[in-house]
Design a protein around this motif. Structure first.
Motif, short mmCIF file in Angstrom:
data_model
loop_
_atom_site.label_atom_id
_atom_site.label_comp_id
_atom_site.label_asym_id
_atom_site.label_seq_id
_atom_site.Cartn_x
_atom_site.Cartn_y
_atom_site.Cartn_z
N PHE A 10 17.32 54.91 25.11
CA PHE A 10 16.97 54.06 26.24
C PHE A 10 17.60 52.67 26.07
O PHE A 10 18.23 52.14 27.00
CB PHE A 10 15.45 53.93 26.37
CG PHE A 10 14.99 53.06 27.52
CD1 PHE A 10 14.78 53.61 28.77
CD2 PHE A 10 14.78 51.70 27.35
CE1 PHE A 10 14.37 52.82 29.84
CE2 PHE A 10 14.38 50.90 28.40
CZ PHE A 10 14.17 51.47 29.65
N LEU A 11 17.46 52.10 24.89
CA LEU A 11 17.99 50.75 24.66
C LEU A 11 19.51 50.73 24.74
O LEU A 11 20.10 49.77 25.26
CB LEU A 11 17.51 50.23 23.31
CG LEU A 11 16.01 49.97 23.19
CD1 LEU A 11 15.64 49.56 21.77
CD2 LEU A 11 15.56 48.89 24.18
N ALA A 28 9.95 46.88 21.92
CA ALA A 28 10.05 48.22 21.33
C ALA A 28 9.99 48.15 19.81
O ALA A 28 9.31 48.96 19.16
CB ALA A 28 11.34 48.89 21.79
N GLU A 29 10.69 47.19 19.24
CA GLU A 29 10.69 47.03 17.78
C GLU A 29 9.31 46.62 17.27
O GLU A 29 8.85 47.11 16.23
CB GLU A 29 11.73 45.99 17.37
CG GLU A 29 13.17 46.47 17.59
CD GLU A 29 14.19 45.37 17.38
OE1 GLU A 29 13.79 44.18 17.24
OE2 GLU A 29 15.41 45.69 17.34
N ASP A 71 21.56 48.49 27.37
CA ASP A 71 22.57 47.55 26.89
C ASP A 71 23.90 47.74 27.62
O ASP A 71 24.68 46.79 27.77
CB ASP A 71 22.78 47.71 25.38
CG ASP A 71 21.69 47.03 24.57
OD1 ASP A 71 20.97 46.18 25.13
OD2 ASP A 71 21.54 47.36 23.38
N GLY A 72 24.16 48.95 28.06
CA GLY A 72 25.43 49.23 28.73
C GLY A 72 25.45 48.88 30.21
O GLY A 72 26.49 49.02 30.86
N LYS A 81 17.08 42.43 28.60
CA LYS A 81 17.52 43.34 27.54
C LYS A 81 16.93 42.92 26.20
O LYS A 81 16.50 43.77 25.40
CB LYS A 81 19.04 43.36 27.46
CG LYS A 81 19.74 44.02 28.62
CD LYS A 81 21.26 43.93 28.47
CE LYS A 81 21.98 44.51 29.65
NZ LYS A 81 23.46 44.47 29.50
N ARG A 82 16.91 41.62 25.92
CA ARG A 82 16.35 41.12 24.66
C ARG A 82 14.85 41.42 24.59
O ARG A 82 14.34 41.89 23.56
CB ARG A 82 16.58 39.61 24.54
CG ARG A 82 16.02 39.00 23.26
CD ARG A 82 16.18 37.50 23.23
NE ARG A 82 15.40 36.84 24.26
CZ ARG A 82 14.09 36.59 24.15
NH1 ARG A 82 13.43 36.97 23.08
NH2 ARG A 82 13.46 35.97 25.13
#
Length: 204
Positions: free
Chosen positions: A23-24, A105-106, A28-29, A98-99
């Protein structure tokens, strides 16, 4: 460590890790223009989907805290608060969003990794009022990132997800449909006796 009872084994932790990573990478893309574009969810842009996944990680983190401390922490104060959070975050610049989704998540993964063995059986309450053991939280997150990754409409479909996760998801959806009294419509559709039913209530 407790078993992830929602799927009958330890797979939910692996699914959560793998699907979150995919997902991330997908997010990011995406360019700012693509984030502003429509998702597969009516009325939501891709940024709305990403914002929702971000706030879901924070909300599930509150359930992890509840399990760890025994002090009740609900996922969201209200539906209105949840919706307002999503709208506000969806309006952020793409790189900021995005950040945030990566950091939340982390943080959730780190909190789950620290959860004491005895806390995994402690019961917490989901946003929709269901009482579950904390051992089901990884499944809730795996399901969230997997389905919303498809909702991004950014090159990842259900065929790209782990086959055993998809099977677990299908079983869960069918069980809910049956519990909601939607068995006849579902049976007619699955046996090819009708086109995709439009009368089914929203899944979640």
């Amino acid at each position: 460590m407790a078993r992830d009872t929602a799927t009958g084994g330890m797979d939910a932790r692996t699914w959560m890790t793998e699907c979150t990573a995919t997902f991330l990478r997908t997010v990011d893309g995406l360019t700012g223009e693509q984030l502003a574009g429509p998702s597969l969810l009516p009325g939501w842009s891709r940024a709305h989907v990403v914002a929702h996944v971000h706030h879901n990680a924070q909300a599930l983190g509150r359930l992890v805290s509840w399990a760890a401390t025994g002090v009740e922490e609900r996922m969201y104060p209200s539906v209105e608060h949840r919706n307002a959070e999503i709208e506000a975050s969806a309006a952020l610049p793409g790189e900021e969003l995005k950040r945030l989704v990566r950091e939340s998540a982390e943080a959730l993964a780190a909190d789950l990794a620290k959860l004491p063995d005895e806390a995994w059986s402690r019961r917490v309450t989901t946003f929709r009022g269901g009482s579950i053991p904390a051992s089901e939280i990884p499944w809730l997150r795996a399901r969230e990132v997997a389905v919303h990754m498809v909702d991004l409409d950014a090159g990842v479909g259900f065929a790209d997800l782990p086959a055993d996760l998809v099977a677990a998801l299908v079983r869960e959806v069918v069980d809910k449909r049956l519990g909601d009294g939607e068995g006849p419509q579902l049976a007619a559709w699955l046996t090819g006796r009708t086109a995709q039913p439009t009368a089914l209530a929203p899944w979640l």
